[in-house]
Motif scaffolding. Structure first.
Motif, PDB file in Angstrom:
ATOM      1  N   MET A 268      23.719  39.813  34.586  1.00  0.00           N
ATOM      2  CA  MET A 268      23.971  40.542  35.833  1.00  0.00           C
ATOM      3  C   MET A 268      24.756  41.805  35.543  1.00  0.00           C
ATOM      4  N   ALA A 269      24.395  42.875  36.253  1.00  0.00           N
ATOM      5  CA  ALA A 269      25.097  44.147  36.077  1.00  0.00           C
ATOM      6  C   ALA A 269      25.291  44.822  37.424  1.00  0.00           C
ATOM      7  N   LEU A 270      26.479  45.360  37.622  1.00  0.00           N
ATOM      8  CA  LEU A 270      26.816  46.157  38.803  1.00  0.00           C
ATOM      9  C   LEU A 270      26.921  47.601  38.342  1.00  0.00           C
TER      10      LEU A 270
ATOM     11  N   LEU B 100      30.953  34.878  40.687  1.00  0.00           N
ATOM     12  CA  LEU B 100      30.289  35.865  39.827  1.00  0.00           C
ATOM     13  C   LEU B 100      30.334  37.255  40.451  1.00  0.00           C
ATOM     14  N   PHE B 101      30.185  37.339  41.777  1.00  0.00           N
ATOM     15  CA  PHE B 101      30.298  38.638  42.439  1.00  0.00           C
ATOM     16  C   PHE B 101      31.689  39.233  42.210  1.00  0.00           C
ATOM     17  N   GLN B 102      32.716  38.407  42.383  1.00  0.00           N
ATOM     18  CA  GLN B 102      34.075  38.889  42.169  1.00  0.00           C
ATOM     19  C   GLN B 102      34.267  39.356  40.738  1.00  0.00           C
ATOM     20  N   ARG B 103      33.705  38.630  39.786  1.00  0.00           N
ATOM     21  CA  ARG B 103      33.895  38.983  38.380  1.00  0.00           C
ATOM     22  C   ARG B 103      33.105  40.232  37.998  1.00  0.00           C
ATOM     23  N   LEU B 104      31.956  40.416  38.611  1.00  0.00           N
ATOM     24  CA  LEU B 104      31.224  41.676  38.412  1.00  0.00           C
ATOM     25  C   LEU B 104      32.043  42.857  38.919  1.00  0.00           C
TER      26      LEU B 104
ATOM     27  N   SER C 100      37.507  47.707  36.394  1.00  0.00           N
ATOM     28  CA  SER C 100      38.208  47.917  35.132  1.00  0.00           C
ATOM     29  C   SER C 100      37.516  48.994  34.308  1.00  0.00           C
ATOM     30  N   ALA C 101      36.185  49.033  34.350  1.00  0.00           N
ATOM     31  CA  ALA C 101      35.451  50.081  33.634  1.00  0.00           C
ATOM     32  C   ALA C 101      35.750  51.458  34.221  1.00  0.00           C
ATOM     33  N   LYS C 102      35.909  51.519  35.544  1.00  0.00           N
ATOM     34  CA  LYS C 102      36.217  52.802  36.189  1.00  0.00           C
ATOM     35  C   LYS C 102      37.588  53.320  35.759  1.00  0.00           C
ATOM     36  N   ARG C 103      38.518  52.400  35.518  1.00  0.00           N
ATOM     37  CA  ARG C 103      39.845  52.836  35.098  1.00  0.00           C
ATOM     38  C   ARG C 103      39.820  53.477  33.714  1.00  0.00           C
ATOM     39  N   LEU C 104      38.776  53.167  32.953  1.00  0.00           N
ATOM     40  CA  LEU C 104      38.634  53.783  31.633  1.00  0.00           C
ATOM     41  C   LEU C 104      38.069  55.191  31.702  1.00  0.00           C
ATOM     42  N   GLY C 105      37.605  55.602  32.883  1.00  0.00           N
ATOM     43  CA  GLY C 105      36.961  56.901  33.044  1.00  0.00           C
ATOM     44  C   GLY C 105      35.494  56.717  33.364  1.00  0.00           C
ATOM     45  N   ARG C 106      34.772  57.813  33.435  1.00  0.00           N
ATOM     46  CA  ARG C 106      33.356  57.745  33.783  1.00  0.00           C
ATOM     47  C   ARG C 106      32.505  57.316  32.589  1.00  0.00           C
ATOM     48  N   ASN C 107      31.300  56.805  32.959  1.00  0.00           N
ATOM     49  CA  ASN C 107      30.258  56.521  31.969  1.00  0.00           C
ATOM     50  C   ASN C 107      30.678  55.435  30.973  1.00  0.00           C
ATOM     51  N   HIS C 108      31.330  54.377  31.475  1.00  0.00           N
ATOM     52  CA  HIS C 108      31.728  53.263  30.636  1.00  0.00           C
ATOM     53  C   HIS C 108      31.041  51.988  31.116  1.00  0.00           C
ATOM     54  N   SER C 109      30.894  51.062  30.178  1.00  0.00           N
ATOM     55  CA  SER C 109      30.384  49.729  30.501  1.00  0.00           C
ATOM     56  C   SER C 109      31.404  48.707  30.051  1.00  0.00           C
ATOM     57  N   LEU C 110      31.536  47.628  30.832  1.00  0.00           N
ATOM     58  CA  LEU C 110      32.500  46.593  30.488  1.00  0.00           C
ATOM     59  C   LEU C 110      31.975  45.256  30.976  1.00  0.00           C
ATOM     60  N   ARG C 111      31.993  44.280  30.095  1.00  0.00           N
ATOM     61  CA  ARG C 111      31.608  42.928  30.485  1.00  0.00           C
ATOM     62  C   ARG C 111      32.851  42.154  30.894  1.00  0.00           C
ATOM     63  N   PHE C 112      32.682  41.280  31.863  1.00  0.00           N
ATOM     64  CA  PHE C 112      33.811  40.504  32.361  1.00  0.00           C
ATOM     65  C   PHE C 112      34.394  39.631  31.248  1.00  0.00           C
ATOM     66  N   CYS C 113      35.714  39.523  31.258  1.00  0.00           N
ATOM     67  CA  CYS C 113      36.414  38.552  30.432  1.00  0.00           C
ATOM     68  C   CYS C 113      37.603  38.046  31.235  1.00  0.00           C
ATOM     69  N   PRO C 114      38.143  36.879  30.939  1.00  0.00           N
ATOM     70  CA  PRO C 114      39.215  36.305  31.766  1.00  0.00           C
ATOM     71  C   PRO C 114      40.406  37.230  31.967  1.00  0.00           C
ATOM     72  N   ALA C 115      40.668  38.109  31.008  1.00  0.00           N
ATOM     73  CA  ALA C 115      41.816  39.017  31.136  1.00  0.00           C
ATOM     74  C   ALA C 115      41.633  40.006  32.284  1.00  0.00           C
ATOM     75  N   LEU C 116      40.402  40.163  32.739  1.00  0.00           N
ATOM     76  CA  LEU C 116      40.140  41.107  33.839  1.00  0.00           C
ATOM     77  C   LEU C 116      40.213  40.436  35.201  1.00  0.00           C
ATOM     78  N   ASP C 117      40.533  39.147  35.217  1.00  0.00           N
ATOM     79  CA  ASP C 117      40.531  38.423  36.491  1.00  0.00           C
ATOM     80  C   ASP C 117      41.577  38.985  37.437  1.00  0.00           C
ATOM     81  N   LYS C 118      41.660  38.433  38.617  1.00  0.00           N
ATOM     82  CA  LYS C 118      42.368  39.084  39.715  1.00  0.00           C
ATOM     83  C   LYS C 118      43.853  39.320  39.451  1.00  0.00           C
ATOM     84  N   GLN C 119      44.445  38.574  38.492  1.00  0.00           N
ATOM     85  CA  GLN C 119      45.851  38.809  38.220  1.00  0.00           C
ATOM     86  C   GLN C 119      46.091  40.236  37.725  1.00  0.00           C
ATOM     87  N   ASP C 120      45.111  40.828  37.055  1.00  0.00           N
ATOM     88  CA  ASP C 120      45.248  42.177  36.537  1.00  0.00           C
ATOM     89  C   ASP C 120      44.562  43.199  37.423  1.00  0.00           C
ATOM     90  N   ASN C 121      44.067  42.788  38.582  1.00  0.00           N
ATOM     91  CA  ASN C 121      43.366  43.722  39.455  1.00  0.00           C
ATOM     92  C   ASN C 121      43.892  43.549  40.878  1.00  0.00           C
TER      93      ASN C 121
END
Length: 612
Positions: free
Chosen positions: A215-217, A317-321, A327-348
């Protein structure tokens, strides 16, 4: 036409008995008396025939005026008579149908069991009602709402059938449109967020051993700059072209648009090549688009995940996408990032807030309505109040609607929030009507999602019935952005139905959109709320003063009420009085306050007035 004369009348019997007496009774005087009785009986019989003819003509005229088709058939279901509406609906003239069996018009959409049930019910109970498909003269099939009644003789034997039916094609088309609008993005024709949830859940349920879901958003970078430079129309063309290319490349997979510049793809696969798949997808979609003779190369920010590794529930899965995308947007434009537990809601924080809002909707004890009163600017008389949603977070305190409403819109929670507001406002209005509060209209805000999903009318009717309220006690406010929302389609017929049901309709934030005058001409609106941006600098700003004066004059000519929002000073209020504005709302009269505080302020005044 022969009309039987009832023999159940005394004068007719007397005439029949006196008729032979006119010949056999001796004496001219007696024969004259008998002849008088015969004449009187004949007059009564003729009057009876005339009355029967009149009743028959009135019945035929009534059937002719009916918008429903009416058919009279015999016990073998052969047609004896039809009315003009039958011809209008089916295309068959009366002479074409006389003697013909009515079931020859049936469309081939119902099986044998359906008709067996139809006839057994009709013969057992003497009536049947329901939806049935028939065929017009030219062959096209249509749905009808059919009512059939059996006519019996004195012994209870069926002698005739009377059928009424109406063409419900328009109603069925409307239902299909609402169903389509509720699940389909109108610009691209792709599944929308609501439908994507269902499709993802379905694919998860049907995963076989060895299969996974990729799945990709996908978020298009800088679409706003395209709209600003080329115009919104060209921006929409770009989105449509992007959707076509994505659908073509992902043939066999699920492709949808969540709204704005966000798209989603779901692929069922047996390959463990998630990163390679994502890279190929990016390369293909970043190829230039030719728009208005210009070559545009898009940047894409992508968040992705994989099931069942990253979760097996569609909501999770929607939330994790979304977590991966943000998180990819915080890196700037034109980035891709796959979900990992560190990106879960505690860090967002945003996703944590969305999760908390979902919990608040379930519990119901964090959300509350505050009410801001509306007044006549000269007398201060209370004329209405607006219900405003507030969220009292257990840790974060009172959270601004400007912070959580956009998140609710983005994450598909507006329909639930809107339903909660309507329910709560109706319950409060019912309480107030029984506790000495002034009799005023409570206005609630309606979102685009509530309109285009098509269940607003039903929800309103249910709440009014539950709390025994009239439609006039609940007003509906729509922002200009709702009317400009492409998902809402043509709101004219929807709003006209609501207005005919008795609801008042107001346009909020008037003047901030792009087509104010256009929709005021074509939409059934009762009131416009002049945005606070035009009030804040009154009476000193000449431009704002001219705009307010012009809007008031225009509204008067169109028969619309105007309520000025954001009135905070006496000078602003005095200017509006002199300009002819009769309704205001703002801190000058009252801030938004909880229902209990409002009752403390207004209920004693009402009770005091009633004491005189």
């Amino acid at each position: 036409m022969w009309l039987p004369v009832s023999l159940n009348r005394p004068l007719v019997w007397v005439a029949l008995m006196a008729l032979p007496a006119c010949v056999w009774i001796p004496g001219a005087a007696l024969r004259m008396v008998a002849a008088s009785f015969v004449t009187l009986g004949l007059w009564d019989a003729w009057n009876q025939v005339r009355q029967q003819r009149l009743r028959l003509r009135l019945s035929q005229d009534a059937l002719g005026l009916s918008g429903d088709a009416v058919v009279i058939s015999d016990v073998q279901n052969r047609v004896l008579a039809v009315n003009p509406a039958f011809t209008e609906i089916t295309g068959y003239e009366s002479q074409e149908m006389i003697g013909r069996k009515l079931d020859t018009l049936a469309a081939q959409r119902h099986d044998k069991a359906f008709y067996e049930n139809f006839w057994s019910t009709l013969k057992a109970t003497g009536r049947w009602e329901g939806e049935m498909w028939n065929r017009r003269k030219h062959g096209d099939e249509y749905p009808e709402w059919l009512k059939v009644r059996a006519v019996t003789d004195k012994r209870g034997k069926i002698t005739h059938f009377i059928s009424w039916f109406s063409d419900i094609s328009a109603q069925k088309a409307r239902e299909n449109d609402l169903r389509r609008i509720g699940y389909e993005d109108p610009l691209t024709g792709l599944p929308n967020r609501r439908r994507l949830h269902d499709l993802m859940a379905s694919r998860l349920r049907h995963l076989r051993a060895g299969e996974s879901l990729d799945m990709a958003l996908i978020d298009i970078d800088g679409l706003k700059s395209v709209n600003d430079s080329l115009g919104v129309e060209q921006g929409d063309r770009l989105l449509a072209r992007f959707a076509q290319r994505l659908t073509s490349y992902m043939a066999g997979s699920v492709v949808g648009r969540l709204g704005g510049d966000e798209f989603m793809v779901i692929r069922t696969t047996t390959f463990d090549d998630h990163d390679k798949w994502l890279g190929n997808l990016r390369d293909h979609m970043c190829r230039p688009f030719e728009i208005n003779e210009q070559s545009l190369r898009l940047g894409l920010t992508i968040g992705s995940c994989r099931a069942p590794e990253d979760g097996q529930d569609s909501s999770v899965l929607f939330q994790r996408l979304e977590s991966a995308l943000y998180s990819a947007k915080r890196l700037g434009r034109n980035h891709s990032l796959r979900f990992c537990p560190a990106l879960d809601k505690q860090d967002n924080p945003q996703l944590a807030l969305v999760s908390d809002l979902r919990a608040a909707l379930i519990s119901g004890d964090q959300l509350e309505l505050h009410y801001q009163t509306q007044h006549h600017p000269g007398s201060g008389e209370l004329v209405g109040m607006e219900a405003l949603l507030r969220w009292r977070h257990p840790k974060g305190g009172m959270i601004s609607p400007g912070e959580f409403i956009p998140l609710a819109e983005r994450h598909g929670l507006m329909a639930e929030l809107g339903s909660w507001v309507i329910e709560k406002a109706c319950a409060q209005q019912a309480h107030w009507q029984n506790s000495g509060m002034p009799k005023t209209t409570v206005w609630v805000n309606i979102s685009a999602l509530q309109l285009f999903q098509g269940d607003l009318e039903t929800q309103l009717a249910t709440c009014l019935e539950r709390y025994q309220l009239e439609p006039s006690q609940l007003g509906l406010e729509l922002t200009e952005s709702v009317l400009l929302d492409e998902r809402a389609g043509d709101m004219g017929p929807r709003l006209q139905v609501l207005r005919e049901l008795g609801y008042s309709i107001a346009i909020d934030d008037f003047g901030t959109g792009y087509s104010s005058l256009g929709y005021l001409k074509r939409l059934p609106v009762d009131k416009i709320k002049l945005d606070r941006a035009f009030i804040s600098e009154l009476p000193n700003d000449q431009a704002d003063a001219a705009i307010v004066t012009a809007v008031l004059a225009m509204a008067k000519g169109m028969g619309l009420e105007v309520i000025a929002e954001g009135v905070e000073t006496q000078a602003q209020c005095q200017f509006l009085v002199e300009a002819g504005c009769t309704l205001v709302q703002g801190f000058y009269f009252a801030k938004p306050m909880p229902a209990a505080e409002l009752e403390q302020r207004w209920a004693p005044l009402t009770q005091a007035e009633g004491a005189y």
